[in-house]
Design an enzyme around this catalytic site. Structure first.
Site, PDB file in Angstrom:
ATOM      1  N   ILE A   1     -24.366 -27.124  41.754  1.00 19.49           N
ATOM      2  CA  ILE A   1     -24.459 -26.918  40.313  1.00 19.49           C
ATOM      3  C   ILE A   1     -25.053 -25.542  40.082  1.00 19.49           C
ATOM      4  O   ILE A   1     -26.135 -25.228  40.580  1.00 19.49           O
ATOM      5  CB  ILE A   1     -25.326 -27.990  39.636  1.00 19.49           C
ATOM      6  CG1 ILE A   1     -24.743 -29.389  39.880  1.00 19.49           C
ATOM      7  CG2 ILE A   1     -25.460 -27.716  38.142  1.00 19.49           C
ATOM      8  CD1 ILE A   1     -25.597 -30.522  39.328  1.00 19.49           C
ATOM      9  N   CYS A   2     -24.327 -24.690  39.347  1.00 22.65           N
ATOM     10  CA  CYS A   2     -24.800 -23.349  38.978  1.00 22.65           C
ATOM     11  C   CYS A   2     -25.123 -22.544  40.243  1.00 22.65           C
ATOM     12  O   CYS A   2     -24.306 -22.452  41.156  1.00 22.65           O
ATOM     13  CB  CYS A   2     -25.998 -23.470  38.044  1.00 22.65           C
ATOM     14  SG  CYS A   2     -26.490 -21.940  37.221  1.00 22.65           S
TER      15      CYS A   2
END
Length: 376
Positions: free
Chosen positions: A151-152
């Site tokens: 994530i990210c």
């Protein structure tokens, strides 16, 4: 790891379809015994890796999304546990508090899926693209075939470990250029919300982690389960466009019209032929102005958007009705079964008949969605 990565870009209607790749399956879980003595598979285990400087919001996404997934009997479909790269203890966040993580790095060996959320204290991982000895030792616990998710800026960890070499991937648009310079072997796409490359998946910033986790629930257990999770979480099951719509641009004039009404009008008439000029006329704009404004607001062209809505309409009808393929092609606005077959093959990698058969098989894997989720 799979051999040839797949680009899942949603193409213009005239583009050649891109075949999907199949995700590698993680090792089959060891059956457990019920009170009646019959065997049943253990739940899919998701292990979330908490790193120093983590963002509490992103750390909570896997628990919130996977933790709400239930089968028809109301039983959880996933086990979600959190671990750190050190023995159990506190892990610092980017907020004014720490989180107490009860598991050490050896927990990674029990994972069917490993999720790496963003962290702001990655040190040499972010600065030089190399793992610290402590992080490398922790990642060595991961079994071959385990599904990997970031994530990210968690993608920096996967890239530094070599998991993204030769693969398509994404990260937060703000870091995309730096990410590409640091990891030239990775094929970075900063325009999408997430990339599904089978057994390795990466997402853009923050809330795109929700999009990706919902996508995985859909892929693992079908549309119905994923939509139920989305409703419980009060988030849309899909989002239009990619990251382009979130990148800062000069603001339009306050009095400028939007394309919202044209989109609503088109959604009610997907079964009819719709031309670009028809959409522009709904907003009293020239085709050129409408196309530019539409892309500014949605992040993709009107043609791409319209095709995606028709694909989603066809998916819904294939999943929930007994209409023939010809009837669905007409209702979704493709005109012919052959046209619908080509578009679904390009977007999902399967034919309409195969999609319907797969979705209606209990416990089957639903084909991956396009990387930029198509409906709003």
């Amino acid at each position: 790891m799979p051999a040839e990565p797949t680009a899942e870009h949603a193409a213009e209607p005239t583009a050649e379809p891109t075949p999907e790749r199949s995700a590698e399956r993680s090792p089959e879980p060891t059956p457990e015994r019920t009170t009646a003595g019959t065997a049943r598979p253990t739940r899919h285990r998701v292990v979330v890796l908490a790193l120093d400087g983590l963002l509490p919001f992103e750390l909570g996404i896997p628990q919130r999304i996977f933790g709400k997934a239930r089968d028809a009997a109301g039983s959880p479909l996933y086990d979600i546990v959190t671990c750190s790269i050190r023995p159990p203890g506190p892990v610092e966040t980017d907020a004014d508090f720490a989180v107490l993580v009860p598991n050490g790095p050896e927990t990674l060996a029990t994972a069917d899926t490993v999720v790496v959320p963003a962290a702001y204290e990655l040190g040499p991982v972010y600065e030089d693209g190399v793992l610290t000895p402590e992080l490398a030792s922790a990642l060595a616990h991961i079994r071959p075939g385990t599904r990997l998710v970031s994530i990210c800026t968690g993608g920096y960890v996967l890239a530094a470990a070599g998991f993204l070499d030769g693969r398509p991937a994404t990260t937060h648009w703000y870091h995309a250029e730096h990410f590409q310079r640091l990891f030239p072997k990775v094929r970075v796409d900063a325009d999408v919300l997430f990339v599904d490359d089978g057994d390795v998946l990466t997402s853009a910033g923050v809330a795109a982690g929700i999009d990706l986790c919902l996508h995985l629930v859909r892929r693992d257990h079908g549309t119905g389960v994923a939509n139920d999770v989305a409703r419980r979480t009060v988030v849309p099951p899909h989002r239009d466009g990619g990251q382009a719509q979130y990148i800062r641009r000069p603001l339009p004039e306050p009095q400028a019209a939007t394309t919202t009404a044209a989109r609503a009008w088109a959604l009610g008439r997907l079964h009819e032929p719709i031309q670009l000029r028809d959409l522009a006329e709904r907003e009293s704009m020239s085709v050129r102005t409408f196309t530019r404004r539409f892309r500014e607001e949605v992040g993709i062209s009107p043609g791409q958007w319209l095709t995606r809505q028709r694909v989603e309409r066809a998916r819904h009808l294939l999943e929930s009705t007994d209409l023939t393929i010809d009837q669905i092609a007409h209702d979704a606005g493709f005109g012919t079964a052959q046209s619908m077959r080509q578009h679904l093959q390009g977007a999902l990698g399967v034919t309409p008949t195969a999609y319907r058969r797969t979705f209606r098989t209990a416990g089957a894997t639903v084909p991956p969605l396009p990387r930029s989720l198509p409906t709003g």
